[in-house]
Design a protein around this motif. Structure first.
Motif, short mmCIF file in Angstrom:
data_model
loop_
_atom_site.label_atom_id
_atom_site.label_comp_id
_atom_site.label_asym_id
_atom_site.label_seq_id
_atom_site.Cartn_x
_atom_site.Cartn_y
_atom_site.Cartn_z
N ASN A 1 0.81 -1.23 0.00
CA ASN A 1 0.00 0.00 0.00
C ASN A 1 0.84 1.27 0.00
O ASN A 1 0.30 2.36 0.27
N ASP B 1 -0.47 4.37 -1.60
CA ASP B 1 -1.73 4.90 -1.06
C ASP B 1 -1.62 5.36 0.39
O ASP B 1 -2.62 5.80 0.96
N ASP C 1 -4.58 7.22 2.40
CA ASP C 1 -5.25 6.45 3.44
C ASP C 1 -5.16 7.13 4.81
O ASP C 1 -6.13 7.15 5.57
#
Length: 113
Positions: free
Chosen positions: A28, A31, A35
């Motif tokens: 991730n 992101d 997030d």
């Protein structure tokens, strides 16, 4: 010059990261900023936002103005809404924190290789 509430914002980032495994972080990584700093409000409520801004409100507004003009060519944040000011400022500082973290990870990978 230190950035207003940098350590508090970094602690928010670290709390989020500490709940993830290394594999989750790698999966991730692109992101993380979204997030952590864009999927939910950092401060909710006008009163809480005003308290959080304290006597730094005009410096924070200037930081946002410079960031938005540089990145978007115009200013979009509604400076009459303290909650929006806080959350945009945290978004900006969060971007720096995530970039530093990503650079640190890359440096660690380079050392291992």
């Amino acid at each position: 010059m230190s950035k207003y509430k940098y350590d508090e914002i970094k602690s928010h980032f670290e709390d989020y990261i500490n709940d993830m495994t290394k594999e989750e972080i790698k999966e991730n990584i692109d992101d993380l900023h979204h997030d952590i700093f864009n999927s939910d409000y950092y401060i909710i409520g006008r009163y809480e936002a005003k308290k959080w801004l304290g006597d730094q409100v005009f410096d924070i507004i200037e930081t946002i103005r410079e960031y938005e003009e540089f990145n978007f060519g115009e200013v979009n944040t509604d400076f009459s809404e303290p909650e929006k000011v806080v959350n945009m400022y945290v978004y900006i500082i969060g971007e720096e924190i995530v970039n530093d973290y990503r650079n640190q990870l890359e440096d660690e990978e380079d050392e291992v290789a």
